[in-house]
Design a protein around this motif. Structure first.
Motif, PDB file in Angstrom:
ATOM      1  N   LEU A 779     143.900  89.737  83.410  1.00  0.00           N
ATOM      2  CA  LEU A 779     142.439  89.844  83.357  1.00  0.00           C
ATOM      3  C   LEU A 779     141.867  88.445  83.464  1.00  0.00           C
ATOM      4  O   LEU A 779     142.242  87.551  82.692  1.00  0.00           O
ATOM      5  CB  LEU A 779     141.994  90.516  82.059  1.00  0.00           C
ATOM      6  CG  LEU A 779     140.479  90.647  81.871  1.00  0.00           C
ATOM      7  CD1 LEU A 779     139.908  91.639  82.886  1.00  0.00           C
ATOM      8  CD2 LEU A 779     140.149  91.103  80.451  1.00  0.00           C
ATOM      9  N   MET A 780     140.965  88.224  84.428  1.00  0.00           N
ATOM     10  CA  MET A 780     140.375  86.913  84.660  1.00  0.00           C
ATOM     11  C   MET A 780     138.862  87.006  84.626  1.00  0.00           C
ATOM     12  O   MET A 780     138.279  88.058  84.926  1.00  0.00           O
ATOM     13  CB  MET A 780     140.826  86.349  86.006  1.00  0.00           C
ATOM     14  CG  MET A 780     142.326  86.146  86.138  1.00  0.00           C
ATOM     15  SD  MET A 780     142.814  85.474  87.742  1.00  0.00           S
ATOM     16  CE  MET A 780     142.459  86.874  88.798  1.00  0.00           C
ATOM     17  N   LEU A 787     142.144  85.307  81.057  1.00  0.00           N
ATOM     18  CA  LEU A 787     141.751  85.797  79.736  1.00  0.00           C
ATOM     19  C   LEU A 787     142.879  86.571  79.073  1.00  0.00           C
ATOM     20  O   LEU A 787     142.995  86.569  77.849  1.00  0.00           O
ATOM     21  CB  LEU A 787     140.511  86.682  79.849  1.00  0.00           C
ATOM     22  CG  LEU A 787     139.296  86.031  80.521  1.00  0.00           C
ATOM     23  CD1 LEU A 787     138.181  87.044  80.668  1.00  0.00           C
ATOM     24  CD2 LEU A 787     138.827  84.825  79.714  1.00  0.00           C
ATOM     25  N   GLU A 788     143.662  87.272  79.863  1.00  0.00           N
ATOM     26  CA  GLU A 788     144.784  88.040  79.325  1.00  0.00           C
ATOM     27  C   GLU A 788     145.826  88.172  80.419  1.00  0.00           C
ATOM     28  O   GLU A 788     145.489  88.419  81.574  1.00  0.00           O
ATOM     29  CB  GLU A 788     144.316  89.432  78.864  1.00  0.00           C
ATOM     30  CG  GLU A 788     145.412  90.262  78.234  1.00  0.00           C
ATOM     31  CD  GLU A 788     144.913  91.590  77.694  1.00  0.00           C
ATOM     32  OE1 GLU A 788     145.755  92.466  77.419  1.00  0.00           O
ATOM     33  OE2 GLU A 788     143.683  91.746  77.544  1.00  0.00           O
ATOM     34  N   ASP A 789     147.100  87.999  80.048  1.00  0.00           N
ATOM     35  CA  ASP A 789     148.187  88.082  81.021  1.00  0.00           C
ATOM     36  C   ASP A 789     149.384  88.718  80.334  1.00  0.00           C
ATOM     37  O   ASP A 789     149.806  88.236  79.270  1.00  0.00           O
ATOM     38  CB  ASP A 789     148.541  86.687  81.544  1.00  0.00           C
ATOM     39  CG  ASP A 789     149.573  86.753  82.659  1.00  0.00           C
ATOM     40  OD1 ASP A 789     149.344  87.499  83.624  1.00  0.00           O
ATOM     41  OD2 ASP A 789     150.599  86.070  82.549  1.00  0.00           O
ATOM     42  N   TYR A 809     134.341  90.898  85.814  1.00  0.00           N
ATOM     43  CA  TYR A 809     135.680  90.385  85.558  1.00  0.00           C
ATOM     44  C   TYR A 809     136.582  90.765  86.735  1.00  0.00           C
ATOM     45  O   TYR A 809     136.220  91.623  87.556  1.00  0.00           O
ATOM     46  CB  TYR A 809     136.252  90.950  84.255  1.00  0.00           C
ATOM     47  CG  TYR A 809     135.514  90.475  83.020  1.00  0.00           C
ATOM     48  CD1 TYR A 809     135.980  89.402  82.279  1.00  0.00           C
ATOM     49  CD2 TYR A 809     134.332  91.096  82.619  1.00  0.00           C
ATOM     50  CE1 TYR A 809     135.313  88.956  81.147  1.00  0.00           C
ATOM     51  CE2 TYR A 809     133.644  90.660  81.494  1.00  0.00           C
ATOM     52  CZ  TYR A 809     134.132  89.588  80.766  1.00  0.00           C
ATOM     53  OH  TYR A 809     133.458  89.147  79.661  1.00  0.00           O
ATOM     54  N   VAL A 810     137.747  90.131  86.792  1.00  0.00           N
ATOM     55  CA  VAL A 810     138.696  90.387  87.877  1.00  0.00           C
ATOM     56  C   VAL A 810     140.024  90.834  87.266  1.00  0.00           C
ATOM     57  O   VAL A 810     140.539  90.193  86.338  1.00  0.00           O
ATOM     58  CB  VAL A 810     138.928  89.131  88.748  1.00  0.00           C
ATOM     59  CG1 VAL A 810     139.967  89.429  89.840  1.00  0.00           C
ATOM     60  CG2 VAL A 810     137.613  88.678  89.386  1.00  0.00           C
ATOM     61  N   VAL A 811     140.545  91.958  87.759  1.00  0.00           N
ATOM     62  CA  VAL A 811     141.870  92.432  87.360  1.00  0.00           C
ATOM     63  C   VAL A 811     142.835  92.121  88.503  1.00  0.00           C
ATOM     64  O   VAL A 811     142.568  92.460  89.654  1.00  0.00           O
ATOM     65  CB  VAL A 811     141.856  93.945  87.067  1.00  0.00           C
ATOM     66  CG1 VAL A 811     143.281  94.431  86.776  1.00  0.00           C
ATOM     67  CG2 VAL A 811     140.948  94.246  85.894  1.00  0.00           C
ATOM     68  N   THR A 821     143.820  92.175  93.757  1.00  0.00           N
ATOM     69  CA  THR A 821     142.792  91.981  92.734  1.00  0.00           C
ATOM     70  C   THR A 821     141.662  92.969  92.961  1.00  0.00           C
ATOM     71  O   THR A 821     141.461  93.469  94.069  1.00  0.00           O
ATOM     72  CB  THR A 821     142.220  90.551  92.786  1.00  0.00           C
ATOM     73  OG1 THR A 821     141.621  90.327  94.067  1.00  0.00           O
ATOM     74  CG2 THR A 821     143.296  89.522  92.525  1.00  0.00           C
ATOM     75  N   GLN A 822     140.937  93.246  91.881  1.00  0.00           N
ATOM     76  CA  GLN A 822     139.770  94.123  91.969  1.00  0.00           C
ATOM     77  C   GLN A 822     138.784  93.725  90.873  1.00  0.00           C
ATOM     78  O   GLN A 822     139.179  93.435  89.742  1.00  0.00           O
ATOM     79  CB  GLN A 822     140.161  95.589  91.809  1.00  0.00           C
ATOM     80  CG  GLN A 822     138.998  96.552  92.029  1.00  0.00           C
ATOM     81  CD  GLN A 822     139.458  97.991  92.115  1.00  0.00           C
ATOM     82  OE1 GLN A 822     140.478  98.284  92.706  1.00  0.00           O
ATOM     83  NE2 GLN A 822     138.705  98.889  91.534  1.00  0.00           N
ATOM     84  N   LYS A 823     137.502  93.737  91.213  1.00  0.00           N
ATOM     85  CA  LYS A 823     136.460  93.388  90.250  1.00  0.00           C
ATOM     86  C   LYS A 823     136.091  94.605  89.404  1.00  0.00           C
ATOM     87  O   LYS A 823     136.113  95.738  89.883  1.00  0.00           O
ATOM     88  CB  LYS A 823     135.218  92.867  90.966  1.00  0.00           C
ATOM     89  CG  LYS A 823     135.449  91.598  91.780  1.00  0.00           C
ATOM     90  CD  LYS A 823     134.152  91.153  92.420  1.00  0.00           C
ATOM     91  CE  LYS A 823     134.374  89.932  93.296  1.00  0.00           C
ATOM     92  NZ  LYS A 823     135.196  90.243  94.474  1.00  0.00           N
TER      93      LYS A 823
END
Length: 828
Positions: A779-780, A787-789, A809-811, A821-823
């Motif tokens: 999560l970016m 933010l989370e990995d 946010y971007v996954v 990736t996807q927003k």
């Protein structure tokens, strides 16, 4: 099975409060073959029988259920009786199953009387009938007892025919009622808007033995009208042992509370002796929708709460899908679902209506907007269309037509010949205070209609700045221009250009987005090429024609990895005999050369069957073994175009292949060096563990560093070392030749990965789902900050978003197929 049948019969009879079973005869207990059935009175003309497997021997002697039955013999006139206890004046029903064999028939009747002899059989239950059916059929009849006490039901068979038999099974004798009925509510508890009618279906079942007339009386606070086949009625006559379906119509008042439960109640009263029956329908009252704007993207339940989905002509209503075909389309802007009206095989004129909730609108200047997918195929130039109506009633009939949008882009409203989603909006007045928007899908036997992201507001005045819906192209290969596409939503018109700024290594640069001609508020811009692993951000000044403006969120831009020298999926091959551009084949010209196919069903030389699907997509290259076993040796090579190797490089491909083949098959990957004109074998399936199959389980990688500075071709050669035909097929897919820092990510593959994040927008969590196994999920923030990995090992992963502020946010996921990736939009 006999026990199940008996239980089913008892359950059915339990629905009649007056039914009392006196006899439930299945012949399963205590009988002897060819003797009078136990508990029956006869002279031997009727006999008990058991299953006879051979039809020619049985000649009609057979059970309906279980193993036992009773039968009458050919060329006889015989009676058999069953004693029951009755009350004078009561009604009794006799039902049973019967069958014979061949066409020469039996005559059969069922009567009743006070003693077990033909002359006493005074009451007819089943009149004399012809029995000529080989499959079991059921019949029943009713008699009225003339005296109390012992009474006898007699089965009478008369036959003058060939050597076959009449079989009877599963006999039920029950006391029944002269007058009896029940009311069956067909409409479940429902929800209805204030001021709208509720149509409540119910069935009136006359379970008595006489016809009856029933009065229909409303009993609650809601007045009710009753209808049969569209005609209003206050009473209804129903024949004995039959049913009628009726509709109770009531209209909710306006002075209710939202979500208040009210009851529509009524009585049904027999004109004879049957007890009165009551019905009670619970209705949840809904206030007209007033919390504007109303936005519907079909991401939750379908039909959405408060909406209606009605077939108006034909067999198809709207439905909800995740991916469309004819024409091919995905839901709008990466969402999970869209609405579809099926027209592909729907006859011309077929129609359905998707109706909004009842809405508390303004008298003037309301607006509805929506997105519709339009297709430009000139060969499917049909009038499939969406008509949009406003009406005070939840139907198009009598409503105001706001506009018509055809699926085909060559029809009104005419746009460029580009398959895409297009946005349309209409303003309308609401003189009735309350009203509905109706989307009518109409088929012209063409291609399907797709609808998504409906927006309805009680004011068309726009005070909001434009918003970014999607950005495409903001990740590309190193040393490559970045071609950006920006899609913007706004209720007003948009200017021809938008100003933007992008920042690389702390230095800002101006950028201009130009509105593209093909769609609604699509803009394009190009940023010059940058080196590998260059990362930056971009912001866009969003402004509409009314001057509403805002600065977009920061959008990440990335140049990562080198472009592959070769990436072939075989998806663009126009036929099975057409190789990709620049590819060739070489070898002995047999019937079985390299081809491009979809799913292949094949049986190998050793008669083992296989089903082989492409690794990804719809096509794969295949070299089939010569099942004709022609005398010419099978030896064919599939050859790539010439490739120039300038840096450390690797060949990677996916294959379905038999390892360590025992039929002397050789499946070899070779490299042709144009400098010295020689082929070098680099990989051979025969060298792999014997008996295993690589069924697209893992890719094969071959290092090409030794060819730096050379021009090469790569060949996939299949041959048999005995100079005969192959014993197995060989499949190859997704061939890549890439610099070694590119093998873990391939930008061109991102769009091909099946990857969903839902719900989107989200509140507290999202589910990440991919077709293949997710190995890592990140999560970016919108600026690319992590933010989370975490590691994963599943095709579905849940992310907890609690504690994060609202925004974009971007996954990012990593799977065996690559990286994508996807927003997501986090809302309060």
């Amino acid at each position: 099975m006999k026990k199940l049948y008996a239980l089913l019969a008892m359950w059915l009879l339990a629905g009649n409060a007056f039914a009392q079973v006196l006899v439930n005869e299945t012949f399963e207990n205590g009988n002897t073959v060819d003797q009078t059935p136990v508990g029956w009175i006869g002279d031997g003309g009727w006999k008990a029988g058991i299953t006879i497997p051979d039809d020619n021997t049985a000649r009609g002697r057979k059970p309906h259920t279980g193993d036992w039955y009773m039968y009458a013999t050919y060329n006889t006139d015989v009676w058999i009786y069953k004693e029951i206890d009755v009350t004078a004046g009561n009604y009794y029903r006799v039902s049973f199953w019967y069958a014979t064999w061949h066409v020469d028939h039996f005559n059969l009747e069922v009567k009743a009387g006070a003693s077990a002899n033909p002359s006493a059989m005074t009451e007819t239950a089943v009149p004399m009938m012809v029995v000529a059916n080989e499959d079991f059929e059921q019949t029943s009849g009713v008699f009225q007892a003339t005296s109390s006490g012992a009474y006898y039901v007699g089965f009478h068979s008369v036959a003058d025919n060939g050597p076959w038999y009449l079989s009877i099974d599963d006999i039920i004798i029950e006391q029944t009622a002269q007058y009896n009925f029940n009311v069956e509510q067909l409409t479940a508890d429902t929800s209805v808007y204030f001021g709208e009618p509720a149509y409540l279906r119910f069935r009136l079942n006359n379970t008595g033995e006489q016809s009856d007339t029933y009065q229909l009386n409303s009993t609650g606070n809601l007045p009710i009208e009753f209808y049969q086949n569209g005609t209003q009625v206050t009473q209804i006559n129903v024949s004995y042992n039959s049913s009628v379906e009726l509709v109770a119509k009531t209209t909710l008042p306006m002075n209710l509370n939202n979500n208040e439960v009210v009851h529509a109640t009524f009585d049904v009263v027999s004109s004879h002796s049957a007890p009165t029956q009551s019905a009670d329908f619970a209705i949840t009252a809904l206030a007209p929708y007033a919390d504007f704007p109303l936005e519907e993207g079909f991401e939750n339940d379908f039909v959405p709460f408060g909406w209606q989905n009605n077939i108006t002509n034909g067999n198809y209503a709207f439905d909800r899908i995740t991916e469309g075909s004819t024409p091919s389309a995905m839901p709008h802007e990466g969402s999970q679902y869209m609405a579809r009206f099926y027209t592909y095989t729907n006859p011309s004129g077929g129609s359905a209506e998707l109706v909004s909730p009842k809405m508390d609108l303004n008298e003037h200047d309301n607006i509805v907007s929506f997105w519709m997918f339009r297709n430009s195929n000139p060969n499917i130039n049909k009038d499939d269309r969406i008509n949009v109506y406003y009406n005070a009633l939840p139907r198009s009939e009598g409503g105001q037509l706001l506009g018509t949008i055809h699926r085909c882009t060559y029809k009104e409203p005419v746009v460029a010949d580009v398959d895409d989603w297009y946005e349309y909006s209409f303003t309308f007045d609401c003189p009735d205070d309350y009203g509905f928007i109706i989307f009518e899908g109409v088929s012209d036997y063409g291609w399907n209609l797709y609808l998504d992201d409906i927006f309805i507001n009680s004011s068309s005045e726009d005070h909001e700045a434009p918003t970014v819906i999607a950005v495409n192209g903001n990740q590309t290969y190193a040393d490559t221009e970045m071609n950006l596409t920006l899609r913007v939503h706004d209720a007003s018109d948009m200017p021809a250009t938008l100003a933007a700024t992008y920042t690389i290594w702390g230095v800002s640069h101006d950028l201009t987005f130009t509105r593209a001609g093909k769609g609604n508020y699509d803009y394009t811009a190009t940023i010059p090429a940058y080196d590998n692993h260059t990362h930056g951000t971009m912001t866009v000044q969003l402004v509409d024609a009314l001057g509403n403006s805002a600065l977009s969120e920061e959008i990440p831009i990335r140049w990562d990895y080198q472009r592959p020298l070769l990436y072939e999926t075989f998806e663009e091959c126009s036929s099975m005999f057409t190789m990709p551009e620049g590819w060739t084949t070489d070898g002995n010209p047999t019937w079985w050369d390299w081809t491009v196919q979809g799913t292949v069903y094949y049986t190998d030389y050793y008669e083992e069957d296989f089903i082989v699907n492409p690794h990804r997509g719809n096509k794969q290259a295949v070299l089939e073994w010569d099942s004709s076993e022609s005398p010419m040796a099978q030896d064919q090579t599939l050859i790539t175009p010439v490739l120039t190797i300038t840096r450390p490089t690797v060949l990677q491909f996916w294959t379905w292949v038999q390892y360590g083949t025992d039929g002397y098959d050789r499946f070899v990957v070779r490299v042709y060096d144009t400098y010295n004109g020689t082929w070098d074998d680099k990989w051979d399936a025969a060298d792999m563990p014997y008996g295993q199959i690589n069924a697209y389980n893992e890719p094969i990688s071959i290092n090409l560093d030794e060819y730096i500075g050379r021009n090469i071709k790569i060949g996939f050669r299949g041959y048999n070392t005995f100079g005969e035909w192959l014993a197995y097929d060989w499949f190859v897919d997704d061939v890549k030749v890439v610099p070694t820092d590119t093998t873990d990510v391939n930008v061109n593959e991102l769009a091909a990965m099946k990857f969903n994040v839902y719900p989107n927008p989200a509140k507290d969590k999202v589910v990440v789902e991919a077709q293949s196994n997710i190995q890592q999920v990140t999560l970016m923030g919108i600026k690319g900050e992590m933010l989370e990995d975490r590691k994963a090992n599943a095709n579905k992963v849940e992310l907890n978003l609690e504690g994060y502020s609202k925004g974009i946010y971007v996954v990012r996921i990593v799977t065996e197929d690559g990286v994508a990736t996807q927003k997501i939009n986090l809302i309060e």
